[in-house]
Write a protein that holds these residues in place. Structure first.
Motif, PDB file in Angstrom:
ATOM      1  N   GLY A  59       0.813  -1.205   0.000  1.00 15.40           N
ATOM      2  CA  GLY A  59       0.000   0.000   0.000  1.00 15.40           C
ATOM      3  C   GLY A  59       0.843   1.249   0.000  1.00 15.40           C
ATOM      4  O   GLY A  59       2.041   1.215  -0.312  1.00 15.40           O
ATOM      5  N   ASP A  99       4.353   1.343   1.848  1.00 16.35           N
ATOM      6  CA  ASP A  99       5.415   0.372   1.560  1.00 16.35           C
ATOM      7  C   ASP A  99       6.775   0.946   1.939  1.00 16.35           C
ATOM      8  O   ASP A  99       7.121   2.073   1.557  1.00 16.35           O
ATOM      9  CB  ASP A  99       5.424   0.027   0.065  1.00 16.35           C
ATOM     10  CG  ASP A  99       4.278  -0.895  -0.337  1.00 16.35           C
ATOM     11  OD1 ASP A  99       3.566  -1.385   0.563  1.00 16.35           O
ATOM     12  OD2 ASP A  99       4.089  -1.100  -1.551  1.00 16.35           O
ATOM     13  N   ALA A 152      -1.335  -1.492   4.998  1.00 18.89           N
ATOM     14  CA  ALA A 152      -0.969  -0.501   3.983  1.00 18.89           C
ATOM     15  C   ALA A 152       0.514  -0.559   3.631  1.00 18.89           C
ATOM     16  O   ALA A 152       1.011   0.337   2.934  1.00 18.89           O
ATOM     17  CB  ALA A 152      -1.327   0.897   4.465  1.00 18.89           C
ATOM     18  N   VAL A 159      -4.293   6.411   5.321  1.00 12.58           N
ATOM     19  CA  VAL A 159      -4.587   5.067   5.824  1.00 12.58           C
ATOM     20  C   VAL A 159      -5.515   5.112   7.039  1.00 12.58           C
ATOM     21  O   VAL A 159      -6.454   4.321   7.147  1.00 12.58           O
ATOM     22  CB  VAL A 159      -3.275   4.337   6.181  1.00 12.58           C
ATOM     23  CG1 VAL A 159      -3.552   2.995   6.849  1.00 12.58           C
ATOM     24  CG2 VAL A 159      -2.417   4.160   4.933  1.00 12.58           C
TER      25      VAL A 159
END
Length: 380
Positions: free
Chosen positions: A24, A27, A71, A186
């Motif tokens: 996500g 990363d 995420a 997120v």
């Protein structure tokens, strides 16, 4: 490298403590988790060894932790907090005070002290913390970090050990505005409130004057550059009294049953706060709750659809011997967003002497994402 136990309670080498569960927008990011959030397979220590020893092993991640992992972020480790998050200095009587990499020899600020230091030192890229009375905004200011206190109730708090539920919020810190905003993508829902590009910014000399001259000048400069208009917003000592009384009553409601026979497990400063909390009767707590409700309504009405600029903390990071001296002035500033249940983003600024400080942007409830975007545009 030896593990600094003033910063970290758990940090495996090589890490991470928990690997990402999906890809996500986060990363490659690593998270220092404040020791109030559940991490599956670990205990919640709350900065107190006696609590840690009695705590169960968590079977699931806290909501915020799970979302960050999904995420693409990894959990680097569990970072220290002041006991039960009931302080703003960063000092923990059992584990010491985390260092301040941006202002060596000065305190780190709390109670999200360990995660903040981990980010400032480059040992993690995101600090997941909480902000009840300034516990994200103060370490952000002291350590030159970006930080956000989210709108009260906006970010899911499942798996989070409470202090004072009327004010507790999930918050986070990062070294740059982009990372702070990506965490917001997120954790935050879609903004129910948007801010126009030309949203009016306001600043109050009375609030600025609560800060030391060097911090006042640095925050005032950002406000002037941003074109903030002047408003007559005087500090309200009665608001802080109501905030602290209700916070204390709720802290005792949350932890008093466990602490009643264990007050000697607390460090002196936190113990004094819980002793005060224990003494609050039902009538005093009820009156404080009513006062908080009135203050929240008034603060939201005063702010309207504008953004208030004020110092995140009243001083630069103090020297250890001066750590408690600026507490009241700082809390007069931080309680504005706390009482209002409003989002607040701390933008790093520097004093003329080169020390980090914070300019805080307080926006309407639910404007968190837009406030993060505005903060990035206003950064010095």
């Amino acid at each position: 490298m030896a593990l600094d136990l003033s910063v970290w309670r758990v940090r495996p080498e090589p890490g991470p403590l928990v690997a990402p569960t999906g890809p996500g927008v986060l990363d490659g990011e690593s998270v220092a988790v404040k020791d109030l959030f559940a991490v599956s397979g670990q205990r919640v220590g709350a900065g107190n060894p006696a609590w840690l020893a009695a705590a169960p092993v968590e079977r699931a991640h806290a909501d915020a932790v799970a979302r960050l992992l999904a995420a693409g972020a990894a959990v680097a480790g569990i970072a220290q907090t002041e006991e039960f998050a009931y302080s703003l200095t960063g000092a923990n009587a059992h584990h010491g005070t985390p260092p301040n990499p941006r202002a060596p020899g000065r305190i780190s600020g709390g109670s999200t002290s360990g995660p903040a230091t981990a980010v400032a030192a480059g040992q993690a890229s995101v600090a997941l913390g909480t902000d009840t009375g300034g516990s994200v905004r103060v370490p952000a200011a002291y350590q030159g970090l970006w930080g956000i206190r989210s709108t009260h109730g906006t970010v899911a708090s499942g798996g989070l050990l409470p202090l004072a539920p009327s004010f507790d919020t999930v918050g986070w810190l990062a070294r740059d505005a982009d990372t702070l905003a990506r965490v917001g993508q997120v954790l935050l829902p879609a903004d129910p409130v948007t801010l126009p590009d030309d949203v009016p910014l306001v600043v109050s000399d009375a609030l600025l004057d609560l800060a030391a001259p060097d911090v006042r000048d640095a925050v005032g400069q950002l406000a002037r550059t941003a074109g903030a208009g002047a408003v007559d917003w005087a500090p309200e000592p009665a608001w802080l009294t109501a905030f602290q009384t209700l916070q204390a009553a709720e802290a005792w409601a949350a932890h008093g049953a466990w602490l009643a026979g264990r007050m000697d497990t607390l460090g002196p400063a936190v113990r004094a706060r819980f002793e005060r909390a224990r003494s609050i009767g039902a009538g005093e707590a009820q009156a404080a709750r009513a006062d908080v409700g009135h203050a929240r309504a008034e603060i939201r009405e005063r702010l309207g659809e504008r953004v208030l600029v004020l110092p995140s903390a009243a001083t630069v990071a103090p020297l250890p011997a001066e750590a408690e001296a600026a507490r009241t002035a700082t809390m007069l500033l931080t309680c504005v967003a706390g009482l209002g249940g409003l989002p607040a983003v701390s933008v790093p600024v520097a004093t003329a002497g080169g020390l980090p400080a914070g300019a805080c942007l307080v926006g309407p409830a639910g404007s968190d994402g837009a406030l993060l975007e505005l903060a990035a545009r206003l950064a010095p």
